[in-house]
Each structure stands twice: as structure tokens, then as C-alpha cells.
Design an enzyme around this catalytic site. Structure first.
Site: not given
Length: 554
Positions: A61, A94-95, A386
Site C-alpha cells: 500500500d 496513492t501509488t 482502500d
């Protein structure tokens, strides 16, 4: 004064100016992006983080990785903020946001070497981001809030490649049911979904409780285990005799006087319990403590009492049962009570908990996550978080995009067409932005062990032919229709990622002077001691010495 130099900065200060400052910041941003890049996609790898006390976190994550790392470079911190903003706004992506930010900086580096001014780059990037957002709106797919199938596919997509993937269909169903339960006039507050992690059993044993689970036991063994059709009271205080605010000394000269004191205390506690019983409460949840004598009287009345209940649990209990918390039992009335069809103390994985279920309109629910080990269940929890975020976002916005790198390829082609209409050197920045977006499908291919060039060429060909939903199947290496396959991401995940990444990249590019109160870099000795060979995440050679400032980032 003559030619005597004027010294403004202290001797301990470090100043980096011009292209050196730009290069240092670009390298810092790229290093952060590189640290999470291999985690992207369904075949992304995990990272193991070990802190100074030996605690281990295994995850892929993005925001968890970056927040757990000991980052100590100001430019790198700004890229971490991209991930944190993405997490706060939409809960996923986010990544992708960090990887795009890193690629924007990488593309800008080449243009800076060609003497394109940073403000020109910034202007071009902003124009490209604005055009990209509008282009995404055009290809977005509308979703109805009661379309359970699509919502479950969205939830499952967010879990792909994470620890929960083996049971993603079951968990996706639980996530959608949980979000729909707490939805209120189109608004969803995921704080009303409590996630209770229980070590033991398998992920398949996870379940959704329409109500609240309080991680406490009843205060006395003499109280009932179970209350059916229970009236629930919530006291935001305690059931004890309050101590005086000033210290006082009382001289007792007669045993009768002592007995009167004790009787007075008992009478006060009895009155408190009588008020709870007179209001009709079958169960009482108390924020503070409960005196032993009060426990005795409550047990006599057959009332289940739970003490030291967290304020977050109290809020959920109030929302689930309809009870109104009171700060003093003197104020408690029948109108303040909530209702639950069942309140019971049950054992789960060896621990006793209070289950409040069968509520009329479950506006607060509890998701019980099971897993074989603590590390497994923590990663499942992150995947669930998520999924909750993307389903909430979809319900609020009603728009999604096909996944698998399809939006980025579509945008890349659209921006290249748009670049022709942009005058001046900004055109080069728009083209660089288009190239940067292709880092997502390219990285998906790399992480799946595929040839990124072949995959990208094939995707471009499909999109040129008009298939705007063509994305990369990481398992087969084929390009497929992601819409037909049911691989979706909320529109806001992509728009937020592009906006945040652009703003962070532009801000770093516009910095041409870094003045630090101390040394941003560390010595080679310190770097060797703190940084393993190869650096975290396989960043070839570690981060020390990166443009004079990345040493000691982790």
C-alpha cells in the site's frame, strides 16, 4: 565598507542554488516514486519495513509505505504529501499518484537540460492537467447507486494485488453492503463502518454485523449475558460518587457516623441505578467507571452494564440504535433510549465482546476481519480501507473509468493531439506530460514480467482504433476491454492523482534555491551504517549522495 563580503547565513547553513537545487529536488522526488513503483498493479510486489524497535510491516500500500519510511528530505516529503492527499480524498490510487509525480519530474529533467525554463514547464504541465481532467470526464461511465454488481467490481479492483485478493469477491460484497448501509442521502461517512480485526480463522470467516461490536465485557458476572428487544442507554460520564474538588478532612468520633457516610454513598448509587431502571433501560454503556455497589444494584435490576466505552464506540452505538447520550443519569429519560433487537456478550477468537445487533436502521455497522496472523490481517485491513474509499467515492460521484492503464493511454493520445494547438515552448511540456502518463501502463507491464514496449504499442493501437476501454491484462499479457471485464476505478481517483501529482511536480520545479539550517546530506559513514546495499525497494545503490540531499531519507 569597501569590498568586504556581507555574510547573511550562519556557518551551519547549507545553500544549493540554480540547476543544482532543481536537480537535487527532482532526484529526491524520483527516488520516492521509485521506492513504491514495483508495488503497482495486480502483480506488484510487497515491501517489508522494519522500524528501530523491530516492528515489521509487510505491505504494498503506497501511503502506508511512505508514511512508515523515515523520510528526511524536504522535497521527498512533498511527494509523500501527494500520497497522503490521495488517501484522504479518495482512499485509493496513492501509488499511481506518486509514480506519476516522479515521472513528471523525470520528463521535466530532460527539458530543463534543453534550457526550457521551469516556469514554462509549470505552465505547460498545468494546461495539460486541466485538459486531462476534461478528457477523463468525457470517457467516464455512469454508475447507479443501487448497481451492486458494478460496485462490487470496483471494490474488488481496489483489492487486486493486495493481501485480500484470494477472498476479494466475498470481501467486496461485504464492503458494498457496509457502505450502502451507512449511506445517508448520497453522503457516506466511512467512520460509521467499524473494522474489527480478529486474529484466528481464515479471511473467508470475515462477516458484516449490522450493528456495533464493542470490545468490552459486561462489568459483573451476575448480569445477564443476553437482552432481547433491548432499550439502550448511553451515559457520557460515570456511575460513581464524585470526589470533592477540594481536600477536606472529616473526623469521625462515632461508628454510627461512619455508617451514615457509607449509607449515604449507597443511597446515592442506588438512586443512580433507579433512574436508569425507571427510564426503562435494559443495557447501559458508560464512558467512565462504574462503582462496585452500582454494579451490584444494576445486576439486581437485570441490566447489562459496560464501562469505559470509547467515545468512537459511543458515537456508533448512538447512530446504530438511535440512543441519545446523556452526561448525567439525572437527565436520562425514556426518550433518550435507543433500541436493539439483540444485545449479547459473545466470544470471538477467545475474546469476549458485546454485540449490539438487529437495529431498526443500521446507520453504523461493523466489519469483522479474520486472518491467520496479525501481519495478514493488517494487510487485509489496508485493502478493505482502500475498497471502502473507492465505493464511497463512486456512490457520491456516480462516475467510474475502465482500469488496467486504459485511462492513461487514452489521455496520452488526447494530450498529444491537444499539444498541437498549444503555442510556444509549453507544447513541449504538454507532450512531456503525455509521455509521463504512460508510466502507469508501462509499470503494470514491467511488474507483470511483460515487455513494456510491446504492451504499450498494442494499447496505443487499440485506442487509436477507438477502443477507449482497452487495458492491459497483467495475467495474460493481452489487451482486453476493461469495461466488459468489469475492471473499474472511480473517476475521482484518476482526477485527484493527476491534480496532486501535477501540483507537487510544479512546486518542486519552481524551486531554484534551497537554504537549509543544517546539512541535508549525511556522511558516507552514516550512510553505510543506516542504508543496506542497494537501498530500499531495490533503488540501486541506496539514496545517499543523491544530488546532495537524499542520504538519511530512510
Amino acid at each position: 565598507m569597501g569590498n568586504q563580503p556581507l555574510i547573511v547565513l550562519s556557518e551551519e547553513s547549507q545553500r544549493t542554488s540554480g540547476k543544482d537545487a532543481q536537480s537535487m529536488n527532482v532526484q529526491a522526488g524520483k527516488a520516492v516514486a521509485e521506492s513504491v513503483r514495483t508495488t503497482l498493479g495486480p502483480k506488484g510486489m510487497d515491501k517489508m519495513l522494519v522500524d528501530s524497535t523491530g516492528n515489521v510491516v509487510v505491505t504494498n500500500d503506497g501511503v502506508t509505505l511512505l508514511s512508515e519510511m523515515d523520510i528526511d528530505h524536504p522535497a521527498a516529503d512533498m511527494i509523500v504529501e501527494v500520497a497522503e492527499t490521495q488517501e484522504d480524498e479518495v482512499g485509493d490510487g496513492t501509488t499511481s499518484a506518486v509514480v506519476i509525480a516522479g515521472e513528471l519530474l523525470s520528463q521535466a529533467e530532460d527539458l530543463l537540460d534543453q534550457d526550457i525554463h521551469a516556469t514554462t514547464l509549470a505552465q505547460g504541465y498545468r494546461q495539460a492537467a486541466e485538459e486531462a481532467t476534461e478528457a477523463l470526464e468525457e470517457i467516464a461511465i455512469d454508475v447507479e447507486e443501487d448497481d451492486d454488481e458494478v460496485l462490487e467490481q470496483i471494490a474488488a479492483t481496489a483489492m487486486t494485488g493486495k493481501g485480500a485478493e484470494s477472498s476479494r469477491d466475498l470481501l467486496a460484497g461485504l464492503v458494498v453492503e457496509a457502505v450502502q448501509s451507512v449511506a445517508d442521502d448520497g453522503e457516506v461517512d466511512t467512520d460509521n463502518i467499524k473494522v474489527e480485526k480478529v486474529v484466528g480463522g481464515s479471511i473467508e470467516n470475515s462477516e458484516l454485523v449490522e450493528g456495533v461490536i464493542v470490545d468490552k465485557e459486561r462489568v459483573s458476572e451476575n448480569m445477564p449475558y443476553f437482552a432481547e428487544d433491548a432499550n439502550v442507554a448511553i451515559v457520557d460520564g460515570d456511575l460513581e460518587i464524585k470526589e470533592t474538588e477540594i481536600d477536606a478532612e472529616v473526623n469521625v468520633t462515632d461508628p454510627d457516623q461512619l455508617e451514615q457516610f457509607l449509607e449515604q454513598e449507597e443511597r446515592q448509587l442506588r438512586e443512580m441505578v433507579d433512574k436508569i431502571a425507571d427510564a426503562g433501560a435494559d443495557v447501559v454503556f458508560v464512558d467512565g467507571g462504574i462503582d462496585d455497589m452500582a454494579q451490584h444494584y444494576l445486576a439486581q435490576e437485570g441490566i447489562i452494564a459496560v464501562r469505559r466505552v470509547k467515545s468512537s464506540d459511543q458515537s456508533q452505538l448512538a447512530r446504530a440504535t438511535g440512543a441519545r447520550p446523556v452526561s448525567n443519569v439525572d437527565d436520562l429519560s425514556e426518550d433518550d433510549l435507543g433500541f436493539a433487537g439483540s444485545v449479547a456478550q459473545k466470544e470471538i477468537a477467545g475474546d469476549q465482546r458485546i454485540f449490539v445487533e438487529d437495529v431498526d436502521d443500521a446507520k453504523a455497522v461493523t466489519l469483522i476481519l479474520r486472518g491467520g496472523t496479525e501481519h495478514v490481517i493488517d494487510e487485509v485491513d489496508r485493502a478493505i480501507e482502500d475498497s471502502l474509499g473507492v465505493v464511497r467515492t463512486t456512490l457520491e460521484d456516480g462516475k467510474v473509468l475502465a482500469g488496467g492503464g486504459a485511462p492513461e493511454v487514452n489521455l496520452s493520445l488526447a494530450l498529444r493531439d491537444y499539444a498541437d494547438s498549444v503555442g510556444g515552448r509549453e507544447q513541449l511540456a504538454v507532450e512531456a506530460f503525455a509521455d509521463a502518463l504512460e508510466v502507469i501502463p508501462r509499470t503494470l507491464a514491467e511488474n507483470a514480467g511483460l515487455d513494456p514496449i510491446d504492451s504499450l504499442v498494442e494499447l496505443r493501437a487499440d485506442h487509436d482504433a477507438g477502443d477507449s476501454a482497452a487495458g492491459l491484462d497483467a495475467y495474460t499479457g493481452d489487451t482486453i476491454d476493461m469495461d466488459a471485464e468489469g475492471v473499474y476505478e472511480p473517476l475521482r481517483v484518476k482526477t485527484q492523482a493527476i491534480e496532486s501529482a501535477t501540483e507537487a511536480a510544479v512546486m518542486l520545479l519552481r524551486i531554484d534555491d534551497v537554504i537549509a539550517a543544517g546539512d541535508l546530506a549525511v556522511s558516507d559513514d552514516d550512510d553505510d551504517e543506516d542504508m543496506p546495499a542497494g537501498g530500499p525497494g531495490g533503488m540501486g545503490g541506496g539514496m545517499g549522495g543523491m544530488g546532495g540531499g537524499m542520504g538519511g531519507m530512510m
